[in-house]
Design a protein around this motif. Structure first.
Motif: not given
Length: 367
Positions: A89, A93, A101, A136, A140
């Protein structure tokens, strides 16, 4: 598929995906073995993808790994399948677009929810949801940092390019300045010297001077002409272009003005275009010969030169203003004959003779 040899960071990423699968093998049942094998098989292509962010199969492979690892987590809750799921994951991202995403995050949330429902572990599910949020945010943040670094490098590259262009423009400006100085001083002086020597030679021939004296003048005139040609080549090299027809004619007229003190003007008519070297040479030589004849027969007379670019041809008119109609020449001299022969080789026409207030030469050459 564009591939490359795996690097250290690629092996580390693959280890986070494959390591938990190997750790889950000792306690795996038949279904778990199938899921482990599929996950390991899907993780291998991630090692050889040259540009995971731009390769069309990268998001598909990554989403498939998340799905199989999440299923294994639901089947074997005590395994380390969550590490594989969350590690992949983070990779999505960091490298993929918005669509993959969102799909990855939805799969993570759905997997955690199914795991909590099947095993009644809602208290453990809440921190796991928080882990998804942290992954996440970390992805980012890392993505934004890499983008800033890329923008900084791009800005530095642009600044370096701008500095190089500025330095090149400054160098070209300096070369153009030197070319102007060389052209205005040396070229004009040599042109005037060449015309003076030509006039001196004609006077010596007229006065019956000795052949040695005439030969000396001719050699001096040749040296001056060669020096003028070399000066023009130097100017052209500095300016990175060739001396055009108009510039060459303007040089001859400038030299005539300096030598005689009379007016000598050039008028351009029609739309400018590049001329064949042979045509350009014929035009320049015609002006040179006409000025020589003016110096010989009508010293200090004003001169008007007109260069007309027509449809399929170029016309040159050289007229000196003596203030009276000159007598007809008994016979054409060698200069006019040579001019006529050069024009004839180009399928052109030459007209030469007296006008109302001076001598006029007019030639037309296909161009």
């Amino acid at each position: 598929m564009t591939t490359r040899r795996p690097q250290a960071q690629d092996w580390l990423r693959w280890g986070l995906v494959a390591g938990p699968m190997f750790a889950a093998m000792p306690r795996a049942n038949a279904l778990a073995w199938v899921l482990i094998g599929v996950t390991l098989a899907l993780s291998v292509p991630l090692l050889w993808l040259h540009d995971p962010a731009g390769h069309r199969w990268a998001p598909v492979v990554a989403i498939a790994v998340i799905a199989t690892a999440g299923t294994l987590l639901a089947v074997a809750p005590n395994s380390w399948a969550s590490v594989t799921m969350f590690g992949t994951t983070f990779f999505v991202v960091l490298k993929q677009r918005t669509g993959p995403i969102v799909v990855a995050i939805v799969l993570d949330v759905a997997t955690i929810t199914c795991w909590a429902v099947l095993h009644h572990t809602w208290q453990s599910a809440v921190p796991t949801y928080a882990v998804v949020v942290v992954i996440l945010l970390l992805g980012l943040n890392r993505r934004a940092r890499l983008a800033r670094i890329e923008q900084t490098e791009l800005a530095l590259a642009r600044a370096q390019t701008a500095n190089e262009e500025h330095a090149r423009a400054a160098a070209l400006a300096e070369r153009a300045r030197i070319a102007r100085e060389l052209h205005d001083v040396l070229a004009h002086s040599l042109a005037g010297l060449s015309l003076n020597l030509q006039g001196a030679r004609l006077m010596l021939v007229r006065d019956g001077a000795s052949p040695d004296a005439v030969a000396q003048i001719e050699r001096a005139q040749k040296l001056a002409s060669d020096g003028l040609a070399e000066a023009r080549e130097a100017v052209a090299a500095l300016r990175e272009d060739a001396v055009g027809t108009e510039r060459a004619i303007a040089d001859l007229l400038a030299a005539y003005r300096l030598d005689s003190g009379a007016r000598a003007d050039l008028a351009i008519e029609g739309e400018f275009r590049e001329l064949d070297p042979a045509v350009s040479t014929a035009l320049v030589r015609a002006v040179q010969e006409a000025l020589a004849n003016t110096r010989k027969h009508a010293a200090h007379a004003d001169v008007d030169v007109t260069l007309h670019y027509g449809a399929g041809s170029v016309e040159l008119t050289v007229a000196d203003r003596q203030g009276r109609r000159p007598p007809d020449a008994p016979a054409a001299g060698y200069g006019l004959r040579g001019m006529g022969e050069r024009v004839a080789l180009l399928d052109g026409r030459l007209e030469s003779g007296p006008a109302e207030d001076g001598w006029r030469i007019h030639l037309t050459v296909p161009a």
